[in-house]
Write an enzyme that holds these catalytic residues in place. Structure first.
Site, short mmCIF file in Angstrom:
data_model
loop_
_atom_site.label_atom_id
_atom_site.label_comp_id
_atom_site.label_asym_id
_atom_site.label_seq_id
_atom_site.Cartn_x
_atom_site.Cartn_y
_atom_site.Cartn_z
N ARG A 93 0.42 -1.13 0.37
CA ARG A 93 0.00 -0.14 -0.05
C ARG A 93 1.03 0.79 -0.14
O ARG A 93 2.32 1.00 0.09
CB ARG A 93 -0.92 -0.30 1.29
CG ARG A 93 -2.01 -1.35 1.15
CD ARG A 93 -3.04 -1.35 2.51
NE ARG A 93 -3.81 -2.26 2.43
CZ ARG A 93 -5.32 -1.69 3.57
NH1 ARG A 93 -5.04 -1.47 4.26
NH2 ARG A 93 -5.78 -2.70 3.42
N GLN A 96 4.50 2.48 1.91
CA GLN A 96 4.63 0.73 3.29
C GLN A 96 5.77 0.71 2.84
O GLN A 96 6.71 0.29 3.71
CB GLN A 96 3.63 -0.17 2.91
CG GLN A 96 2.02 -0.23 3.78
CD GLN A 96 1.94 -1.71 3.59
OE1 GLN A 96 2.26 -2.27 2.79
NE2 GLN A 96 0.99 -1.68 4.48
N GLY A 116 -5.72 1.83 8.98
CA GLY A 116 -6.18 0.76 7.57
C GLY A 116 -5.05 1.04 7.11
O GLY A 116 -5.16 -0.08 5.65
N GLY A 118 -1.91 0.03 6.92
CA GLY A 118 -1.10 -1.41 6.88
C GLY A 118 0.31 -0.86 7.86
O GLY A 118 1.11 -0.85 7.58
N LYS A 119 -0.18 -0.27 8.99
CA LYS A 119 1.29 0.04 9.76
C LYS A 119 1.74 -0.72 10.32
O LYS A 119 2.91 -0.39 9.72
CB LYS A 119 0.60 1.23 11.01
CG LYS A 119 0.54 2.59 10.41
CD LYS A 119 -0.22 3.84 11.62
CE LYS A 119 -1.43 3.44 12.26
NZ LYS A 119 -2.64 3.01 11.62
N CYS A 453 -18.30 20.36 4.35
CA CYS A 453 -17.68 18.66 4.33
C CYS A 453 -17.06 18.03 5.86
O CYS A 453 -16.58 18.85 6.26
CB CYS A 453 -16.97 18.97 3.08
SG CYS A 453 -15.97 17.09 2.69
N CYS A 471 -14.68 15.22 -1.84
CA CYS A 471 -15.38 14.38 -1.23
C CYS A 471 -15.67 12.54 -1.84
O CYS A 471 -16.55 12.45 -1.51
CB CYS A 471 -16.19 15.38 -0.22
SG CYS A 471 -17.25 14.26 1.17
#
Length: 649
Positions: A93, A96, A116, A118-119, A453, A471
Site C-alpha cells: 500500500r 509501506q 487501516g 497497514g502500519k 464537508c 469528497c
C-alpha cells in the site's frame, strides 16, 4: 453639570466595553498564533520540497518518499518474497515500501498513516528480514493480543510480556532474547515494562551486545507527547532505548499526529535525525454521517437494528460505546432482537476477548459492541459499518475508530450518533487531561456542523488542505441540497445568563438538564426567572443552542468531585460580558425553512442504493413483531415505560 450617577453609569459602560474589547483582542491574538503556526508548517514544507528537488542531494539522506520507493536495495528480493509468501499480499500500500526500506537501511522513521493503511506491516515484515528480534512497544494489552493472534495465524514467531506473564514464560523469553538460534522475531511489551523493569532492561543490554536486538517499533507514537490525544506518562521513559541502544533503529507509527506532536515525540525518544512519511488523512471509500441520537433508548436501539437488518444485512460491523456498561446493555438489547452481537471491553477475561474477536473475524458474530479497548491493530478488511453509540472524546479518536471500516477499499459507512448528554458524560471523564476538554469541544463542533464537508473539518484538524468537491458526496453534509441561513440567537443567550445569575444568587448549581428545564419553565419554581419566556422550540434544538454557547465560551463547565463521580455544571462563560454591548450578536447556522422555526438539518444518506430502503422496509415488519413481543413481555414489569413508536418505524 452632569450628575455623579450619570457619570458613574457612563464609566460602568466604558469599563464593560473595555472588557469586551480585551476579550476580542485575546481572540485575535489566538487567531494570530494559529496563523503563525500554519505559516511555519507551510514554510517547513516548502523548504523540504526545495531540498528534495535539489539535484545534488545525497540519496542516503534524501527524505522524499520517492527516493525510497525502489526495489533495487540489497534486501528488496527478500522483502518481496516475505510479502507474498508469508503475509500473502501481492503488493504494498502507499508508503509501506518506502518506510520498510528506510528502517531496513538502519535509519529512524516516523510513519503517519490512516487507520487501516497497514502500519503494522512496516515493522513486522522487516523483523522477518533482519537478524535477531524487534522490540514492539504498544499502549494496550488488548492491542498486543490482537496482533499476536494474527501473527500466529501467519506462522510468525512472536510473543509478549506483561504483568500477568508467568515466571516460566518470562524465563523462556529472556533465554530466547540471547539465543542466537532463536526463531523469535517480535517481542511486544507495554511502555511500563521499559519504565519499571530493571530485569528486562538488563536482558535487553545482553541481547544488544550479542547483536540480537536490532529494531525498536513504537506503536501509537503520539502517546509520547502530552499534546497528543492519548498521552501516556510511561511513554516518556522510552528515550532510554535510543540512549542505551543507539544502533537499534527506531520506527514510530501513528494514525493521528500533528507536526507539533511529532516534533515533541522525536525529542522525547532522543532521536536526532528522523524521516517522516505522512499519508493523506483521506479514506475515499468511507461515508461519514452524523445523526441525532434519539433520547429514548428503545427508539435508539430500533434505529440501529433497522440499519443492521436493512442496509447491513449479513455484513460485519463495530458499534463503539462510551462505557463498559453501555457496551453490555446494547449487546443484550441487540441479541434480544435477533442480532448476533458480542460485547468487548477491557474488563473481559483474556479468553473471552479472544473468543469474541475470533468469532467476529470468522463472521460467526456480525457485530462487536465495544469500548475503545477494541480496535487498535484490528485487521478485518470487510467491516462495512462503524457506528458510534456515543461520540468519541476527540477528533483523533473518532478518526482512528471510524477508520476500522472499509480496509478492503470497498465502500463502508461511519455513522456517529450525537447526543447532548454525551458531552457532559465525556467531559467529566477527560477533565483531568491536559487538553481533554479542548479536544472534546472540537468533536462537539464537528457534530454540530450541518453544512461543511466532513472531510474539510477533518483536514483542518490534521493540518491538511482539502477541497470539498473531492469528497464526491461521501458525507452527509455534501449530500444535502438544503439552503442554510444564520439565525440570531443572542436573546436566548441573554435569557440563559439571567437564569444562571439567579441560580448563583441562590447559591444553586445548575446541571445542563436543570438549566434546560428552567429555560423551558419546568423544574423547581425558584430557578425560573421572571421575564424569561419559555422558548417554543423542541428540546433537541435547545440542546444544540446550549452546546453552541458552550463551545463559543458564552457558557462554561464547572465540576464537582465526589467519591463516586464527577458532576458537570454550567456557569456563565468568559465571553458573556460581550453581551453588555447591545450591538453584539450571536448567530448559529440552521436549515433555511419557510416555517418560522429553528430546525437543524436531520441526517441523510445519499450514497446508499434504493435497495437499502427496500431491505429496511422488508425487515421492518419482522423487527416490529419482535419489538412488540418484547414490550408485551416487559409490560408487566414496567407499566410506566413509554410505548415504543412501532408504527413510525
Amino acid at each position: 453639570m452632569a450628575s455623579v450617577s450619570a457619570l458613574t453609569e457612563e464609566l460602568d459602560s466604558i469599563t464593560s466595553e473595555l472588557h469586551a474589547v480585551e476579550i476580542q483582542i485575546q481572540e485575535l491574538t489566538e487567531r494570530q498564533q494559529e496563523l503563525i503556526q500554519k505559516k511555519k508548517v507551510l514554510t517547513k514544507k516548502i523548504k523540504q520540497c526545495l531540498e528534495d528537488s535539489d539535484a545534488g542531494a545525497s540519496n542516503e539522506y534524501d527524505s522524499s518518499p520517492a527516493a525510497w520507493n525502489k526495489e533495487d536495495f540489497p534486501w528488496s528480493g527478500k522483502v518481496k518474497d516475505i510479502l507474498q509468501n508469508v503475509f500473502k499480499l501481492e503488493k504494498f500500500r502507499p508508503l509501506q515500501l518506502e518506510t520498510i526500506n528506510v528502517t531496513m537501511a538502519g535509519k529512524e522513521v516516523f510513519l503517519v498513516m490512516p487507520t487501516g493503511g497497514g502500519k503494522s506491516l512496516c515493522y513486522q515484515l522487516p523483523a522477518l528480514c533482519s537478524d535477531g528480534f524487534t522490540l514492539v512497544i504498544c499502549p494496550l494489552i488488548s492491542l498486543m493480543e490482537d496482533q499476536l493472534m494474527v501473527l500466529k495465524q501467519l506462522g510468525i514467531s512472536a510473543t509478549m510480556l506483561n504483568a500477568s506473564s508467568s515466571k516460566e514464560h518470562v524465563k523462556w523469553v529472556h533465554a530466547e532474547m540471547v539465543n542466537k538460534n532463536s526463531e523469535l522475531k517480535l517481542i511486544y511489551v507495554t511502555p511500563e515494562k521499559i519504565a519499571k523493569s530493571k530485569m528486562f532492561m538488563s536482558r535487553l543490554e545482553k541481547a544488544y551486545e550479542a547483536r540480537r536486538f536490532t529494531r525498536i517499533a513504537v506503536d501509537e507514537v503520539h502517546c509520547c507527547s502530552q499534546w497528543g490525544h492519548d498521552f501516556r506518562p510511561d511513554y516518556k521513559a522510552l528515550g532510554i532505548l535510543k540512549r542505551q541502544f543507539p544502533n537499534a533503529s527506531l520506527i514510530g507509527l501513528t494514525a493521528t499526529a500533528t507536526n507539533h506532536v511529532l516534533t515533541d515525540a522525536q525529542k522525547i525518544l532522543c532521536i536526532e535525525k528522523c524521516f517522516t512519511f505522512t499519508a493523506s488523512f483521506n479514506r475515499p471509500n468511507l461515508y461519514y454521517e452524523v445523526r441525532q441520537k434519539p433520547s429514548n433508548t428503545e427508539d435508539f436501539i430500533e434505529d440501529i437494528v433497522k440499519l443492521i437488518n436493512g442496509r447491513y444485512k449479513g455484513q460485519s460491523g463495530i458499534i463503539y460505546c462510551f462505557s463498559q456498561k453501555d457496551s453490555e446493555q446494547v449487546t443484550v438489547s441487540l441479541q434480544n432482537l435477533g442480532i448476533h452481537a458480542g460485547a468487548y471491553h477491557a474488563n473481559l477475561e483474556p479468553e473471552d476477548k479472544t473468543t469474541v474477536h475470533r468469532k467476529w473475524s470468522a463472521n460467526e458474530i456480525q457485530v462487536v459492541v465495544a469500548t475503545v479497548a477494541f480496535g487498535m491493530g484490528i485487521d478485518k478488511p470487510d467491516v462495512r459499518f462503524v457506528i458510534h453509540h456515543s461520540m468519541s472524546k476527540s477528533m483523533e479518536n473518532y478518526y482512528q475508530e471510524s477508520g476500522r471500516a472499509g480496509r478492503d477499499d470497498m465502500k463502508a459507512d461511519c455513522i456517529l450518533y450525537y447526543g447532548f448528554g454525551d458531552i457532559f458524560r465525556i467531559s467529566s471523564m477527560v477533565v483531568m487531561e491536559n487538553v481533554g476538554q479542548q479536544k472534546l469541544y472540537e468533536m462537539v463542533s464537528y457534530c454540530q456542523n450541518i453544512s461543511k464537508c466532513r472531510r474539510v473539518l477533518m483536514a483542518q484538524h490534521f493540518d491538511e488542505v482539502w477541497n470539498s468537491e473531492a469528497c464526491n458526496k461521501m458525507c452527509d453534509n455534501c449530500c444535502k441540497d438544503s439552503a442554510f441561513e444564520r439565525k440570531n440567537i443572542t436573546e436566548y443567550c441573554r435569557d440563559l445568563i439571567k437564569i444562571l445569575k439567579q441560580a448563583e444568587e441562590l447559591n444553586e448549581k445548575l446541571t445542563p438538564l436543570k438549566l434546560i428545564d428552567s429555560w423551558m419553565g419546568k423544574g423547581a419554581a425558584k430557578l425560573r426567572v421572571a421575564g424569561v419566556v419559555a422558548p417554543t422550540l423542541p428540546r433537541e434544538d435547545l440542546e444544540k443552542i446550549i452546546a453552541h454557547f458552550l463551545i463559543q465560551q458564552y457558557l462554561k463547565e464547572d465540576y464537582s468531585f465526589t467519591a463516586y463521580a464527577t458532576i458537570s455544571y454550567l456557569k456563565i462563560g468568559p465571553k458573556a460580558n460581550l453581551l453588555n454591548n447591545e450591538a453584539h450578536a450571536i448567530t448559529m447556522q440552521v436549515t433555511k425553512s419557510t416555517q418560522n422555526s429553528f430546525r437543524a438539518e436531520s441526517s441523510q444518506t445519499c450514497h446508499s442504493e434504493q435497495g437499502d430502503k427496500k431491505m429496511e422496509e422488508k425487515n421492518s415488519g419482522n423487527f416490529q413483531k419482535k419489538a412488540a413481543n418484547m414490550l408485551q413481555q416487559s409490560g408487566s414489569k414496567n407499566t410506566g415505560a413509554k410505548k415504543r413508536k412501532i408504527d413510525d418505524a
